[in-house]
Scaffold this active site. Sequence first.
Site, PDB file in Angstrom:
ATOM      1  N   ARG A   1      -9.300   1.238   8.482  1.00 32.67           N
ATOM      2  CA  ARG A   1      -9.036  -0.044   8.901  1.00 32.67           C
ATOM      3  C   ARG A   1     -10.333  -0.971   9.611  1.00 32.67           C
ATOM      4  O   ARG A   1     -10.002  -2.290   9.939  1.00 32.67           O
ATOM      5  CB  ARG A   1      -7.910  -0.031   9.769  1.00 32.67           C
TER       6      ARG A   1
ATOM      7  N   LYS B   1       0.828  -0.980  -0.022  1.00 31.68           N
ATOM      8  CA  LYS B   1      -0.066   0.128   0.096  1.00 31.68           C
ATOM      9  C   LYS B   1       0.673   1.174  -0.011  1.00 31.68           C
ATOM     10  O   LYS B   1       0.638   2.012  -0.701  1.00 31.68           O
ATOM     11  CB  LYS B   1      -0.953   0.026   1.180  1.00 31.68           C
TER      12      LYS B   1
ATOM     13  N   ARG C   1      11.555  -2.834  10.945  1.00 30.45           N
ATOM     14  CA  ARG C   1      10.352  -2.080  11.663  1.00 30.45           C
ATOM     15  C   ARG C   1      10.271  -2.999  12.954  1.00 30.45           C
ATOM     16  O   ARG C   1      10.169  -4.226  12.663  1.00 30.45           O
ATOM     17  CB  ARG C   1       9.078  -1.838  10.801  1.00 30.45           C
TER      18      ARG C   1
ATOM     19  N   ARG D   1      -0.538  -9.470  12.965  1.00 33.47           N
ATOM     20  CA  ARG D   1      -1.257  -8.229  12.121  1.00 33.47           C
ATOM     21  C   ARG D   1      -1.988  -8.855  10.976  1.00 33.47           C
ATOM     22  O   ARG D   1      -3.074  -8.319  10.737  1.00 33.47           O
ATOM     23  CB  ARG D   1      -0.113  -7.444  11.498  1.00 33.47           C
TER      24      ARG D   1
ATOM     25  N   ARG E   1      11.669  -6.231   4.616  1.00 28.48           N
ATOM     26  CA  ARG E   1      11.595  -4.826   4.305  1.00 28.48           C
ATOM     27  C   ARG E   1      12.562  -4.110   5.452  1.00 28.48           C
ATOM     28  O   ARG E   1      12.815  -4.554   6.462  1.00 28.48           O
ATOM     29  CB  ARG E   1      10.071  -4.624   4.631  1.00 28.48           C
TER      30      ARG E   1
HETATM   31  P1  AP5 Z   1       5.110  -1.504   1.834  1.00 30.87           P
HETATM   32  O1  AP5 Z   1       4.711  -0.607   0.500  1.00 30.87           O
HETATM   33  O2  AP5 Z   1       5.702  -1.090   2.954  1.00 30.87           O
HETATM   34  O3  AP5 Z   1       3.690  -2.308   2.450  1.00 30.87           O
HETATM   35  P2  AP5 Z   1       2.289  -1.838   3.386  1.00 30.87           P
HETATM   36  O4  AP5 Z   1       1.009  -2.308   2.575  1.00 30.87           O
HETATM   37  O5  AP5 Z   1       2.444  -0.330   3.349  1.00 30.87           O
HETATM   38  O6  AP5 Z   1       2.619  -2.387   4.598  1.00 30.87           O
HETATM   39  P3  AP5 Z   1       2.536  -2.172   5.993  1.00 30.87           P
HETATM   40  O7  AP5 Z   1       3.279  -2.899   6.776  1.00 30.87           O
HETATM   41  O8  AP5 Z   1       3.093  -0.495   5.978  1.00 30.87           O
HETATM   42  O9  AP5 Z   1       1.257  -2.038   6.280  1.00 30.87           O
HETATM   43  P4  AP5 Z   1       0.375  -2.078   7.568  1.00 30.87           P
HETATM   44  O10 AP5 Z   1      -0.881  -1.674   7.081  1.00 30.87           O
HETATM   45  O11 AP5 Z   1       0.551  -3.164   8.178  1.00 30.87           O
HETATM   46  O12 AP5 Z   1       1.171  -0.805   8.549  1.00 30.87           O
HETATM   47  P5  AP5 Z   1       0.991   0.568   8.586  1.00 30.87           P
HETATM   48  O13 AP5 Z   1       2.008   1.377   8.649  1.00 30.87           O
HETATM   49  O14 AP5 Z   1      -0.351   1.100   8.035  1.00 30.87           O
HETATM   50  O15 AP5 Z   1       5.630  -2.925   1.198  1.00 30.87           O
HETATM   51  C1  AP5 Z   1       6.193  -4.046   2.103  1.00 30.87           C
HETATM   52  C2  AP5 Z   1       7.543  -4.406   1.764  1.00 30.87           C
HETATM   53  O16 AP5 Z   1       7.364  -5.057   0.265  1.00 30.87           O
HETATM   54  C3  AP5 Z   1       8.312  -3.363   1.357  1.00 30.87           C
HETATM   55  O17 AP5 Z   1       9.781  -3.569   1.791  1.00 30.87           O
HETATM   56  C4  AP5 Z   1       8.346  -2.973  -0.213  1.00 30.87           C
HETATM   57  O18 AP5 Z   1       9.607  -2.613  -0.972  1.00 30.87           O
HETATM   58  C5  AP5 Z   1       8.029  -4.601  -0.550  1.00 30.87           C
HETATM   59  N1  AP5 Z   1       7.130  -4.416  -1.883  1.00 30.87           N
HETATM   60  C6  AP5 Z   1       6.276  -3.769  -2.062  1.00 30.87           C
HETATM   61  N2  AP5 Z   1       5.477  -3.821  -3.357  1.00 30.87           N
HETATM   62  C7  AP5 Z   1       6.189  -5.150  -3.883  1.00 30.87           C
HETATM   63  C8  AP5 Z   1       5.947  -6.095  -4.965  1.00 30.87           C
HETATM   64  N3  AP5 Z   1       5.055  -5.781  -5.796  1.00 30.87           N
HETATM   65  N4  AP5 Z   1       6.609  -7.023  -5.249  1.00 30.87           N
HETATM   66  C9  AP5 Z   1       7.667  -7.343  -3.975  1.00 30.87           C
HETATM   67  N5  AP5 Z   1       8.053  -6.541  -2.821  1.00 30.87           N
HETATM   68  C10 AP5 Z   1       7.176  -5.314  -2.810  1.00 30.87           C
HETATM   69  O19 AP5 Z   1       0.269   0.495  10.271  1.00 30.87           O
HETATM   70  C11 AP5 Z   1       1.225   0.094  11.531  1.00 30.87           C
HETATM   71  C12 AP5 Z   1       0.327  -0.034  12.775  1.00 30.87           C
HETATM   72  O20 AP5 Z   1       0.091   1.134  13.126  1.00 30.87           O
HETATM   73  C13 AP5 Z   1      -0.842  -0.765  12.422  1.00 30.87           C
HETATM   74  O21 AP5 Z   1      -0.561  -2.277  12.798  1.00 30.87           O
HETATM   75  C14 AP5 Z   1      -1.605  -0.452  13.776  1.00 30.87           C
HETATM   76  O22 AP5 Z   1      -1.137  -0.885  14.887  1.00 30.87           O
HETATM   77  C15 AP5 Z   1      -1.129   1.063  13.440  1.00 30.87           C
HETATM   78  N6  AP5 Z   1      -2.465   1.779  12.615  1.00 30.87           N
HETATM   79  C16 AP5 Z   1      -2.172   2.351  11.421  1.00 30.87           C
HETATM   80  N7  AP5 Z   1      -3.253   2.879  10.944  1.00 30.87           N
HETATM   81  C17 AP5 Z   1      -4.197   2.466  11.864  1.00 30.87           C
HETATM   82  C18 AP5 Z   1      -5.668   2.709  11.701  1.00 30.87           C
HETATM   83  N8  AP5 Z   1      -6.221   3.366  10.847  1.00 30.87           N
HETATM   84  N9  AP5 Z   1      -6.298   2.300  12.830  1.00 30.87           N
HETATM   85  C19 AP5 Z   1      -5.827   1.548  13.637  1.00 30.87           C
HETATM   86  N10 AP5 Z   1      -4.370   1.670  13.835  1.00 30.87           N
HETATM   87  C20 AP5 Z   1      -3.642   1.867  13.049  1.00 30.87           C
HETATM   88 MG    MG Z   2       2.836   0.925   4.798  1.00 32.47          MG
END
Ligand code: AP5
Ligand code: MG
Length: 214
Positions: free
Chosen positions: A88, A13, A160, A171, A127
Amino acid sequence: MKLIMLGAPGAGKGTQAKRLAAKYSIPHISTGDIFRANIKNETELGKKAKSFMDQGLLVPDELVLELVADRLSQEDAMKGFVLDGFPRTIPQAESLTETLEKINSGINFAIDVDVPDKNIVRRMSGRRACVNCGETYHLTNLKPKQDGICDTCGSKLVLRSDDEPETVLKRLKVYHDQTQPLIDYYKGRDTLHSVDGTKDIKDIFSEIVEILGE
Ligand code: AP5
Ligand code: MG
């Protein structure tokens, strides 16, 4: 253009949202990035959020809703945005719908980046994220120019804290229980589009641009 990115943790994402924000000149709003910045700056919100994030749990809705409503009311978000990691939960989606309805607006596209669970854990362990600016890389799929160093700001790259395999599994469970229902929510509002997130980063980007239009 008002856009949200759906998908499991690690689906890509953030990777796509960053590129879309640049292409369409709209802000990239990631609630995860906002929480991580608050943790880094040791704010009250950061302290509260950290305990949930480190366990792989969602931060409670009441800590998220106001933050997002406030961010969306800022000038730069008026003409559009790409939301990454929000909504979410169903209450978050309902709150977003209400916030936008108040300004006679709504989400134009909900893009679901679809990646099977089995690919996720492997992807996440590779990552690396910048300790300073949060830019993300991958040990094999998206390497920085210099090993362990951020291309953007020159700071150190680390795993991370919530990317340890055990936390990733937690997660994923939270995603299936609480976030996946949003796919039906946006399907019902005729805004959902799914893309195959196992393809190359560039191919996925092209596919999304085809959906959104140039
Ligand atoms: P990346 O683009 O980093 O993936 P992502 O979908 O952004 O993954 P996240 O871990 O950031 O998602 P998340 O939803 O768990 O975390 P968030 O920060 O939102 O890609 C992942 C890896 O793959 C990278 O190394 C990239 O280079 C590689 N990659 C990408 N595309 C690829 C491809 N096509 N092929 C191969 N490799 C690829 O949230 C973190 C925490 O915050 C949550 O767990 C929660 O506790 C809290 N939080 C955040 N938002 C909320 C909310 N709205 N409500 C409640 N809690 C929340
Ligand atoms: Mg992300």
